[in-house]
Design an enzyme around this catalytic site. Structure first.
Site, PDB file in Angstrom:
ATOM      1  N   CYS A  57       2.723  16.333   4.099  1.00  0.00           N
ATOM      2  CA  CYS A  57       3.221  17.391   4.949  1.00  0.00           C
ATOM      3  C   CYS A  57       3.846  18.326   3.950  1.00  0.00           C
ATOM      4  O   CYS A  57       4.402  18.042   2.887  1.00  0.00           O
ATOM      5  CB  CYS A  57       4.253  17.239   5.925  1.00  0.00           C
ATOM      6  N   ARG A 104      -1.397  18.899   0.619  1.00  0.00           N
ATOM      7  CA  ARG A 104      -0.181  17.645   1.307  1.00  0.00           C
ATOM      8  C   ARG A 104      -0.423  17.412   2.307  1.00  0.00           C
ATOM      9  O   ARG A 104       0.190  16.366   3.045  1.00  0.00           O
ATOM     10  CB  ARG A 104       1.164  18.432   1.154  1.00  0.00           C
ATOM     11  N   TRP A 111       0.563  16.106   7.649  1.00  0.00           N
ATOM     12  CA  TRP A 111      -0.212  14.795   7.763  1.00  0.00           C
ATOM     13  C   TRP A 111       0.378  13.969   8.718  1.00  0.00           C
ATOM     14  O   TRP A 111       1.538  13.454   8.618  1.00  0.00           O
ATOM     15  CB  TRP A 111      -0.462  14.427   6.442  1.00  0.00           C
ATOM     16  N   ASN A 153       9.247  16.732   6.476  1.00  0.00           N
ATOM     17  CA  ASN A 153       8.141  16.153   5.814  1.00  0.00           C
ATOM     18  C   ASN A 153       8.944  14.866   5.477  1.00  0.00           C
ATOM     19  O   ASN A 153       9.915  14.768   4.918  1.00  0.00           O
ATOM     20  CB  ASN A 153       8.090  16.986   4.516  1.00  0.00           C
ATOM     21  N   GLY A 154       8.363  13.736   6.406  1.00  0.00           N
ATOM     22  CA  GLY A 154       8.848  12.349   6.033  1.00  0.00           C
ATOM     23  C   GLY A 154       8.840  11.541   7.298  1.00  0.00           C
ATOM     24  O   GLY A 154       8.079  11.896   8.344  1.00  0.00           O
ATOM     25  N   GLU A 186     -12.975   3.795 -10.491  1.00  0.00           N
ATOM     26  CA  GLU A 186     -12.529   5.261 -10.283  1.00  0.00           C
ATOM     27  C   GLU A 186     -13.894   6.067  -9.641  1.00  0.00           C
ATOM     28  O   GLU A 186     -13.372   6.849  -8.962  1.00  0.00           O
ATOM     29  CB  GLU A 186     -11.846   5.909 -11.705  1.00  0.00           C
ATOM     30  N   LYS A 201     -13.769   8.108  -6.281  1.00  0.00           N
ATOM     31  CA  LYS A 201     -14.074   9.316  -5.980  1.00  0.00           C
ATOM     32  C   LYS A 201     -15.277   9.557  -5.029  1.00  0.00           C
ATOM     33  O   LYS A 201     -15.090  10.526  -4.249  1.00  0.00           O
ATOM     34  CB  LYS A 201     -14.495  10.170  -7.431  1.00  0.00           C
ATOM     35  N   GLU A 226     -14.100   8.728  -1.333  1.00  0.00           N
ATOM     36  CA  GLU A 226     -12.846   9.551  -0.684  1.00  0.00           C
ATOM     37  C   GLU A 226     -13.498  10.814  -0.630  1.00  0.00           C
ATOM     38  O   GLU A 226     -12.744  11.482   0.528  1.00  0.00           O
ATOM     39  CB  GLU A 226     -11.533   9.637  -1.588  1.00  0.00           C
ATOM     40  N   HIS A 262     -21.622 -12.724  -8.524  1.00  0.00           N
ATOM     41  CA  HIS A 262     -20.791 -13.608  -7.814  1.00  0.00           C
ATOM     42  C   HIS A 262     -20.687 -13.184  -6.203  1.00  0.00           C
ATOM     43  O   HIS A 262     -19.653 -13.401  -5.775  1.00  0.00           O
ATOM     44  CB  HIS A 262     -19.519 -13.757  -8.363  1.00  0.00           C
ATOM     45  N   LYS A 278      -2.545  14.788  -0.702  1.00  0.00           N
ATOM     46  CA  LYS A 278      -2.336  14.799  -2.255  1.00  0.00           C
ATOM     47  C   LYS A 278      -1.246  14.109  -2.623  1.00  0.00           C
ATOM     48  O   LYS A 278      -1.439  13.194  -3.454  1.00  0.00           O
ATOM     49  CB  LYS A 278      -2.236  16.315  -2.801  1.00  0.00           C
TER      50      LYS A 278
END
Ligand code: M6R
Length: 615
Positions: free
Chosen positions: A2, A27, A75, A101-102, A488, A492, A495, A511, A610
Site C-alpha cells: 500500500c 506498492r 494491496w 498501510n499495514g 532468478e 522473473k 512473476e 532426479h 514492490k
C-alpha cells in the site's frame, strides 16, 4: 504494501496526491482513493482498480479545491479489493478520515467492542476499525486528535503507517508508524506525507523519516514535533537532505520501468562500485566493512537472510564468500529463519539483503538476530529505509530507485556489493593470491562494459520470446554460480508473464524434472565456458534426446553448445564468480518480451507489490 500520500499547505492537493499515488503505485495497485478537505467539506473518491481509474472516477465525484488531502493505493489484506474496502475511511461521525498501510492484527476484538457501543462498519477492513477506535478514544477521553491517536495505537497489535485528520481541525494531519515506512517532506509552509519521498521530490529535498513507534502532529505554521507512541517522550526530527531526482523516478523514454531498469544496469553497477573499487591502487574501500573488519574476520559463519530476488543474490554470495574468502555461509529465507528458532551466536555475522529495505520478514529476522547477539550488516538500495536503519552497519547498492515490481538492477548491484565484500575479506584473510585478487578487481571494473555488450542481444531475445510466448511451462537450469541465476530467471518469467517456471541445478534435473521434458518444453540453460561446462553439455544432451527446446546462454565464441541448442545467446567471457552479472541480463530481457507479448502488465504484475511490508 500500500502507498499512502498526504498534503497540507497552500497548493491544490488534488494533483499532488494523484501524481504521488502514481509514483507509489508500485506498492500496491488493486484499488485507490483520495479525499480532499477545503476546511469545511470533504470530497471522497475511491475505486477498485488503478490510479488511472481513480482519476476517471474523481472527475465526477470531486468538486472542491482542498488544500489538505490524503490518498491511498492498496494491496488488499483484509477485505477483497472493491470500492468500499478502498481507503480513505471515515469514522462513524464523519469527522475523522484515515489512510493506512499495514495490518491491525487484533482488529476483530476491537471491532466487536465497538459494535457493542453502537458503531457501524461499512467495509471489511481493519483500517475502518482503527479510525473508529480513534474516534471512540477521542470521545471517551475528551482529548484532541493527536492524543486520541496515541492512546488508540497503544491498544492495537500490528503494523501501520497512518495519516489521519479531523474535519474540526483544518490545519493538521496526525501521522504515525510502526513497521511500515512514512516520510514527511518539509516545504515552505507546507508538508507532504508519503510512503517514500517520490511523491514530493519536485517540491522539497528536506524530509524526516519517522522511526518505528513514532508519531507526529504535522501542523501548518509549526515545526514538526515527533513523539514516541508508547510513552509520549519527545523525539528530535533528523531532517535529511534527499539525493533523489525526478529523472530517476520517470520512465525516461522507455515503455516500461522494467526495461529502463534493465538498461540502467551498466550505470547502476558502476555507481555501486564507484569510490569503493580502486583497481589501480589494489584497494576496496567500504566504510561499513572497514569499521567492522574484525567482526567479519572472526566470524564463525555468515548467515544471509533475504526474500525473493534478494535471496537469489544471497545464494550467489554464498558461492563467492565460500570460494574466495573461505568463510562458511548459510543462506536463509527470512520468513523461515525468523520463525524456526535458529542457533545464533555472538560470533555470527548476519547479512540482510533487501532492495526496498522494508521487507517485513527480513526486518523481523534482523531484529531476532540482533537480540541474540549477532552483528547485523545490511545491503539495501533505498537510503534511509527501515532495514538500513535497523542494521549495525551496511553498504548501499546505489542502484537508484527501482520501480518495476520485478527486480532487475537490484539483483546485479546486490551481487556487486557482495562481491566487493567477499574480495575484501579474501584479501584480508590471505585466502586469495595477490595476482588473483588484482585480476578480479580489474575484471569487476570491466563488468559495466560487458553488461552493455550483453544488452545488445535484446532483438535476438525478442525473437526467441515470439517462439515461446504461448508456452505453459519453462525450465531454467544452471550449475555452480549460475544455479541461483536459473532460479532468478524462472522467478522473473513467472512473476511477470504468469507462465509456470522452475529453476533447478542442472544436475538435479535427472532426479525429477526430466519427466516434464517433451517437445513442448522450453529449457533455458546457462552454459558458460567457466562453469562446469562439460557437465552442463551432458545435461543439454539429456534434454535434446527427449526433444526439449533448448535456449542456451553461452560464452562468446562457443561451439559445442551452439551446435546442440535451438537458440543461443552469447555473453562476454569473464571470470566464473562474475558470470551471474552477465548471464542474468538475457533472462531478464526474455521475461520482459514474453510478458509484453502476452499482454501482461510488466511493471505491475497481478497480486504483487514492490515492497512486501506484511508477513
Ligand atoms: O525489497 P526486497 O529486496 O526485500 O524484496 C524482496 C522480494 O519481495 C523481491 O525481490 C521480489 O521477489 C521481486 N518481485 C522479485 O522480482
Amino acid at each position: 504494501m500500500c502507498g499512502i500520500v498526504g498534503y497540507i499547505g497552500h497548493r491544490d492537493a488534488y494533483p499532488i496526491i494523484i501524481k504521488g499515488l502514481e509514483r507509489l503505485e508500485y506498492r500496491g495497485y488493486d484499488s485507490a482513493g483520495i479525499v480532499l478537505f477545503d476546511g469545511k467539506d470533504t470530497n471522497l473518491a475511491k475505486t477498485k482498480g488503478k490510479v488511472e481509474d481513480l482519476k476517471n472516477k474523481s472527475n465526477t465525484t470531486i468538486s472542491i479545491d482542498g488544500k489538505l488531502g490524503l490518498g491511498h493505493t492498496r494491496w488488499a489484506t483484509h477485505g477483497v479489493p472493491n470500492d468500499v474496502n478502498s481507503h480513505p475511511h471515515y469514522s462513524n461521525s464523519g469527522d475523522l478520515v484515515i489512510i493506512h498501510n499495514g495490518i491491525i492484527e487484533n482488529y476483530e476484538s476491537i471491532k466487536k467492542a465497538l459494535i457493542k457501543r453502537g458503531y457501524v462498519f461499512h467495509s471489511d477492513t481493519d483500517t475502518e476499525v482503527l479510525v473508529n477506535l480513534i474516534e471512540e478514544v477521542k470521545k471517551q477521553e475528551g482529548v484532541k486528535l493527536g492524543k486520541a491517536v496515541q492512546i488508540a495505537l497503544n491498544q492495537v497489535v500490528g503494523a501501520y503507517a497512518i495519516a489521519v485528520f479531523d474535519k474540526n481541525k483544518s490545519d493538521e494531519i496526525v501521522v504515525a508508524r510502526l513497521g511500515s515506512p512514512l516520510a514527511i517532506g518539509i516545504g515552505e509552509n507546507e508538508y507532504f506525507i508519503a510512503s517514500d519521498a517520490s511523491p514530493f521530490i519536485e517540491f522539497t529535498n528536506n524530509a524526516v523519516y519517522l522511526e518505528d513507534e513514532e508519531m507526529a502532529i504535522v501542523r501548518l505554521g509549526k515545526e514538526i514535533k515527533l513523539r514516541k507512541i508508547k510513552d509520549d517522550a519527545i523525539a528530535y526530527p533528523n531532517i535529511l537532505e534527499l539525493q533523489m531526482n525526478l529523472e530517476e523516478i520517470e520512465k525516461g523514454g522507455y515503455d516500461h520501468f522494467m526495461l529502463k531498469e534493465i538498461y540502467e544496469q551498466p550505470r547502476a553497477i558502476l555507481d555501486t562500485y564507484r569510490g569503493r573499487l580502486l583497481a589501480d591502487q589494489g584497494l576496496i574501500k567500504m566504510a561499513g566493512i572497514d569499521q567492522n573488519l574484525e567482526k567479519f574476520l572472526n566470524a564463525n559463519r555468515i548467515i544471509i537472510v533475504a526474500c525473493g530476488t534478494s535471496w537469489h543474490a544471497g545464494l550467489v554470495a554464498e558461492y563467492i564468500f565460500e570460494d574466495l574468502a573461505r568463510i562458511p555461509v548459510e543462506v536463509e529465507y527470512a520468513s523461515e529463519f525468523r520463525y524456526r528458532n535458529p542457533v545464533i551466536t555472538e560470533n555470527d555475522v548476519l547479512i540482510a539483503i533487501s532492495q526496498s529495505g522494508e521487507t517485513a520478514d527480513t526486518l523481523a529476522a534482523i531484529k531476532m538476530a540482533k537480540e541474540r547477539g549477532a552483528f547485523v550488516f545490511g545491503v539495501c538500495n533505498v537510503v534511509g529505509s527501515s532495514i538500513a536503519r535497523e542494521t549495525d552497519a551496511g553498504a548501499y547498492t546505489h542502484a537508484g530507485p527501482e520501480i518495476g515490481v520485478a527486480s532487475t538492477k537490484a539483483f546485479t548491484t546486490q551481487i556487486t556489493v557482495l562481491t566487493l565484500i567477499a574480495l575484501k575479506l579474501a584479501k584480508e584473510k590471505g585466502s586469495i593470491s595477490e595476482s588473483k585478487y588484482h585480476e578480479f578487481l580489474v575484471e569487476l571494473e570491466g563488468i559495466p562494459a560487458k553488461v552493455e555488450k550483453t544488452l545488445a542481444s535484446n532483438a535476438l531475445l525478442e525473437d526467441i520470446a515470439e517462439v515461446y510466448k504461448d508456452s505453459s511451462n519453462c525450465l531454467y537450469l544452471g550449475r555452480g554460480y549460475n544455479f541461483p541465476v536459473a532460479l532468478e530467471g524462472a522467478l522473473k518469467l513467472k512473476e511477470i508473464s504468469y507462465i509456470h517456471a522452475e529453476g533447478y541445478p542442472a544436475a538435479e534435473m535427472k532426479h525429477g524434472p526430466i519427466a516434464l521434458i517433451d517437445e513442448e518444453m522450453p529449457v533455458v540453460v546457462i552454459a558458460t565456458r567457466r562453469g562446469h561446462y562439460e557437465k552442463v553439455v551432458s545435461n543439454i544432451q539429456e534434454i535434446k534426446s527427449r526433444s526439449g527446446k533448448i535456449i542456451a546462454v553461452v560464452t562468446e565464441g562457443d561451439v559445442q553448445v551452439t551446435e546442440l541448442a535451438d537458440h543461443v545467446v552469447e555473453v562476454p567471457e569473464t571470470s566464473e564468480p562474475l558470470t551471474p552479472l552477465l548471464t542474468t541480463i538475457p533472462l531478464q530481457l526474455l521475461s520482459y518480451h514474453i510478458a509484453l507479448m502476452r499482454g501482461c502488465n510488466v511493471d505491475q504484475p497481478r497480486n504483487l507489490a514492490k515492497s512486501v511490508t506484511v508477513e
